[in-house]
Design a protein around this motif. Structure first.
Motif, PDB file in Angstrom:
ATOM      1  N   VAL A 118       0.840  -1.205   0.000  1.00 49.28           N
ATOM      2  CA  VAL A 118       0.000   0.000   0.000  1.00 49.28           C
ATOM      3  C   VAL A 118       0.870   1.248   0.000  1.00 49.28           C
ATOM      4  O   VAL A 118       0.622   2.207  -0.748  1.00 49.28           O
ATOM      5  N   ALA A 119       1.907   1.248   0.839  1.00 48.55           N
ATOM      6  CA  ALA A 119       2.783   2.416   0.933  1.00 48.55           C
ATOM      7  C   ALA A 119       3.526   2.669  -0.369  1.00 48.55           C
ATOM      8  O   ALA A 119       3.644   3.817  -0.819  1.00 48.55           O
ATOM      9  N   VAL A 120       4.035   1.625  -0.991  1.00 39.95           N
ATOM     10  CA  VAL A 120       4.764   1.780  -2.259  1.00 39.95           C
ATOM     11  C   VAL A 120       3.823   2.306  -3.345  1.00 39.95           C
ATOM     12  O   VAL A 120       4.159   3.244  -4.082  1.00 39.95           O
ATOM     13  N   VAL A 204       8.440   6.962  -1.537  1.00 41.15           N
ATOM     14  CA  VAL A 204       8.047   5.629  -1.074  1.00 41.15           C
ATOM     15  C   VAL A 204       8.338   5.467   0.415  1.00 41.15           C
ATOM     16  O   VAL A 204       7.498   4.968   1.183  1.00 41.15           O
ATOM     17  N   LEU A 205       9.510   5.902   0.868  1.00 37.38           N
ATOM     18  CA  LEU A 205       9.867   5.731   2.277  1.00 37.38           C
ATOM     19  C   LEU A 205       9.037   6.635   3.191  1.00 37.38           C
ATOM     20  O   LEU A 205       8.701   6.245   4.316  1.00 37.38           O
ATOM     21  N   ARG A 206       8.697   7.821   2.737  1.00 37.22           N
ATOM     22  CA  ARG A 206       7.815   8.680   3.545  1.00 37.22           C
ATOM     23  C   ARG A 206       6.423   8.067   3.655  1.00 37.22           C
ATOM     24  O   ARG A 206       5.792   8.115   4.716  1.00 37.22           O
ATOM     25  N   SER A 207       5.940   7.488   2.566  1.00 36.45           N
ATOM     26  CA  SER A 207       4.651   6.820   2.592  1.00 36.45           C
ATOM     27  C   SER A 207       4.693   5.606   3.520  1.00 36.45           C
ATOM     28  O   SER A 207       3.744   5.360   4.282  1.00 36.45           O
ATOM     29  N   LEU A 208       5.777   4.860   3.485  1.00 38.87           N
ATOM     30  CA  LEU A 208       5.930   3.703   4.364  1.00 38.87           C
ATOM     31  C   LEU A 208       5.969   4.144   5.828  1.00 38.87           C
ATOM     32  O   LEU A 208       5.342   3.515   6.694  1.00 38.87           O
TER      33      LEU A 208
END
Length: 288
Positions: A118-120, A204-208
C-alpha cells in the motif's frame, strides 16, 4: 541479447546518463529527522541481497529500528520462495528496511508486506504519476499498453526475535530489451512522468513511514488503521478467478472475494465454500 540505445549502439550501464547514481547525502537530509522512523540510510554500489545483509546485521544487534539499506545493484536478489531476481545496475530501487514493531502482537506482523505494498503504491502514484495495483500477497503491477505487468515485489524476513526486514524491488527505467521475462514491466514502460530515483525513493519511504505509524498506533489492527480497507481497494486480485498454488503440490481454484483480518486471501470455490489462503502462489485466471 546486448541492450542497445536509440542509435543501435551497445548501452553501457555504467555511463548511461539516464541512470545517474543515487545521492546518499540528499537522501539522508530528506529522510532522517528527529522523531522520525528512519534513523540510518546507507547506499552501497553492489551487494548480493540487501535483505540478507540487513537480516545478518540486525540479528547481531548492530542496528536499531529504522535502518535503510539501498543497493545500486544486487547480484543475488531473492523473491518469495527463493526465486532469483536480477536487474541492471541503477535501473530500479532495490532496498530493505528494518522494523521492530514491539507494541504489535506478532500474529499481526503478517500484515507488514501488505502494508508495504500500500505504501509503495501510494508513494509511486504521488511522485511518478503511475497507478500501481497490488497482486496478493507481494507483487506490484503496472499497466503497459493494455497489459498488466509485474514491476516490483516485496519480501519480508524475520530478523531475530523482535525484528523484521522488508525488502522492496521496483523496476524504474528498465527498457523493453532488458526485461527478464516478457510479462515484466517498469515505471518507464508504464509512462511514468518522473523516473528520478531520488524523489521516488523519498516518496516511497515517507509513505511507508506514514502507514507504519498508523498501523503501529492501532497496535497492528488492520481495520482500525484503515489498512485492510485501503489494501482491498488497491488489490487487483480481488474479484478475479484465481488459482492458488499451495504447499504440498496442492492447488485451489476460486474467486478471490476478500482479504480477511489476518491478511489471508479468501477464495469462494465452486463448491460454495469460502477458503482462506495464507501462503502460496496466486495465478490470475481472468481480468477483474
Amino acid at each position: 541479447m546486448t541492450p542497445r540505445d536509440a542509435s543501435g549502439s551497445p548501452r553501457n550501464p555504467w555511463s548511461d546518463l539516464s541512470r545517474p547514481p543515487l545521492n546518499p547525502m540528499a537522501l539522508r537530509r530528506g529522510l532522517v529527522r528527529e522523531g522520525g522512523l528512519w534513523r540510518q540510510v546507507d547506499v552501497v554500489q553492489r551487494t548480493g541481497s540487501t535483505n540478507s545483509d540487513l537480516v545478518a546485521r540486525a540479528a547481531g544487534g548492530e542496528l536499531e529500528e529504522g535502518a535503510v539499506l539501498i543497493a545500486e545493484e544486487q547480484t543475488a536478489a531473492r523473491g518469495r520462495l527463493d526465486r532469483q531476481w536480477t536487474a541492471p545496475a541503477r535501473s530500479g530501487l532495490f532496498f530493505s528496511v528494518l522494523l521492530r514493531p514491539a507494541e504489535v502482537p506478532v500474529p499481526r506482523w503478517g500484515w507488514l508486506p501488505l502494508l508495504t505494498g500500500v505504501a509503495v503504491a501510494t508513494g509511486l502514484s504521488r511522485v511518478a504519476g503511475v497507478d500501481t495495483a497490488l497482486k496478493w500477497p507481494n507483487d506490484l503491477l503496472v499497466t503497459v499498453g493494455d497489459e498488466e505487468r509485474k514491476a516490483g515485489g516485496i519480501l519480508a524476513e524475520r530478523a531475530g526475535d523482535d525484528g523484521i526486514v522488508i525488502g522492496v524491488g521496483i523496476n524504474v527505467t528498465l527498457h523493453a530489451d532488458e526485461l527478464p521475462v516478457p510479462r515484466a514491466g517498469s515505471l518507464a514502460l508504464a509512462g511514468a512522468v518522473n523516473t528520478d530515483r531520488d524523489p521516488l525513493l523519498r516518496g516511497v519511504l515517507r509513505s511507508l513511514e506514514d502507514w507504519y505509524g498508523r498501523w503501529r498506533a492501532a497496535a497492528g489492527d488492520p481495520a482500525a488503521s484503515g489498512l485492510q480497507e485501503t489494501y482491498a481497494a488497491g488489490c487487483a486480485t480481488l474479484g478475479r478467478m484465481v488459482r492458488a498454488e499451495l504447499p504440498g503440490d496442492r492447488s485451489l481454484v476460486g474467486e478471490a472475494v476478500a482479504v480477511d483480518g489476518d491478511g489471508r486471501l479468501v477464495l469462494a470455490t465452486g463448491a460454495g465454500v469460502q477458503e482462506p489462503v495464507g501462503a502460496g502462489d496466486i495465478v490470475h485466471l481472468r481480468p477483474a
